[in-house]
Design a protein around this motif. Structure first.
Motif, PDB file in Angstrom:
ATOM      1  N   VAL A   1       3.289  12.152 -12.949  1.00 63.57           N
ATOM      2  CA  VAL A   1       4.292  13.165 -13.288  1.00 63.57           C
ATOM      3  C   VAL A   1       5.641  12.795 -12.672  1.00 63.57           C
ATOM      4  N   ALA A   2       5.627  12.310 -11.437  1.00 64.13           N
ATOM      5  CA  ALA A   2       6.865  11.998 -10.724  1.00 64.13           C
ATOM      6  C   ALA A   2       7.656  10.873 -11.376  1.00 64.13           C
ATOM      7  N   ARG A   3       7.005  10.082 -12.202  1.00 64.58           N
ATOM      8  CA  ARG A   3       7.695   8.975 -12.885  1.00 64.58           C
ATOM      9  C   ARG A   3       8.480   9.463 -14.096  1.00 64.58           C
ATOM     10  N   HIS A   4       8.386  10.758 -14.388  1.00 61.00           N
ATOM     11  CA  HIS A   4       9.108  11.346 -15.510  1.00 61.00           C
ATOM     12  C   HIS A   4      10.301  12.152 -14.989  1.00 61.00           C
ATOM     13  N   PRO A   5      11.520  11.765 -15.318  1.00 65.34           N
ATOM     14  CA  PRO A   5      12.686  12.500 -14.832  1.00 65.34           C
ATOM     15  C   PRO A   5      12.674  13.982 -15.179  1.00 65.34           C
ATOM     16  N   VAL A   6      11.995  14.375 -16.249  1.00 58.82           N
ATOM     17  CA  VAL A   6      11.948  15.802 -16.599  1.00 58.82           C
ATOM     18  C   VAL A   6      10.992  16.579 -15.695  1.00 58.82           C
ATOM     19  N   GLY A   7      10.190  15.878 -14.903  1.00 57.33           N
ATOM     20  CA  GLY A   7       9.321  16.538 -13.933  1.00 57.33           C
ATOM     21  C   GLY A   7       7.998  17.024 -14.465  1.00 57.33           C
ATOM     22  N   ARG A   8       7.570  16.539 -15.623  1.00 60.01           N
ATOM     23  CA  ARG A   8       6.277  16.940 -16.176  1.00 60.01           C
ATOM     24  C   ARG A   8       5.861  15.941 -17.244  1.00 60.01           C
TER      25      ARG A   8
END
Length: 266
Positions: free
Chosen positions: A223-230
């Motif tokens: 999840v943390a690898r996604h800038p949108v946070g999810r």
């Protein structure tokens, strides 16, 4: 497990509730996940929906669900690795609803994880047969039907973010999805003048029950690898697919659209 970020609603608006009325859509891999979400959204937009899947029981269940919602739907068993099975599914759509206007070539598999130099040959062939050859076979039989009808049409091929970037341990999947993007562009150029639009989408990591089997630390790291946070939802991918199938995307041809929460932008 927790995620941050918002998850917007994707229900069709009143303006879009009948945008596919009178049109027939074939969705492969439609018994679950992105395929099922797309079938639901097309049905909500007024389309006749053919639910095609290797899992015949799952396809029947999905079609039955759509029918309880007032959608004209039918299920067909489909093995996209067999050209004759694809041809039969397309014929089923035409025989059942009188034609084929829209197609979503979504069926696919993941495959094992191993470096290229140690990848099992049978596994490689199985992944490529399903994820790349299956898309070719689908378009091979969808396109002539649309062309013969003379009404145009729209096709969306479901690739992946791995149609544009690499992922260690997935050489077969990456190769197949890159191939889907190229195949999409080739078909789009060939059929654009006939009014048939072909595009591709590249989903990123979508929140599925399979991912929820990961341990909490690994899940939260992903999840943390996604800038949108999810992670994404199947319905969000379906909304993009349905837009590309619609007349709203009438000038969108031969393109490849990522839907990944900025995962590939980092």
């Amino acid at each position: 497990m927790s995620t941050t970020g918002t998850t917007p609603a994707t229900a069709p608006t009143a303006d879009h509730a009948t945008e596919f009325a009178g049109r027939t859509a074939l969705v492969t891999g439609a018994a679950s996940g992105i395929g099922l979400a797309t079938a639901r959204r097309l049905g909500a937009g007024g389309a006749n929906v053919v639910v095609a899947d290797y899992n015949a029981e799952g396809a029947e269940k999905a079609a039955a669900e759509l029918m309880t919602q007032g959608v004209k739907a039918a299920a067909v068993e489909l093995d996209v690795t067999r050209p004759e099975s694809v041809e039969a599914a397309v014929k089923f759509a035409v025989d059942t609803f009188g034609g084929l206007d829209l197609a979503v070539n979504n069926a696919g598999i993941g495959g094992p994880s191993a470096p290229t130099g140690a990848y099992d040959v049978d596994a490689y062939q199985r992944v490529v047969r399903t994820n790349l050859d299956g898309v070719f076979y689908s378009m091979r039989y969808e396109l002539p039907v649309m062309e013969a009808a003379g009404k145009g049409g729209a096709i969306v091929n479901v690739a992946s973010i791995l149609g544009s970037v690499a992922f260690a341990g997935s050489p077969a999947y990456v190769a197949a999805k890159h191939g889907v993007v190229g195949l999409t562009k080739s078909a789009a150029v060939e059929y654009a003048a006939k009014g048939i639009r072909v595009n591709a989408v590249g989903p990123g990591f979508i929140d599925t029950p399979l991912l929820r089997t990961m341990d909490e630390a690994a899940y939260n790291s992903l999840v943390a690898r996604h800038p949108v946070g999810r992670l994404g939802r199947s319905e969000e991918v379906a909304e993009l697919i349905v837009f590309l199938l619609s007349d709203r995307a009438s000038f969108v041809v031969g393109s490849y659209h990522l839907v990944d929460g900025a995962y590939t932008a980092v």
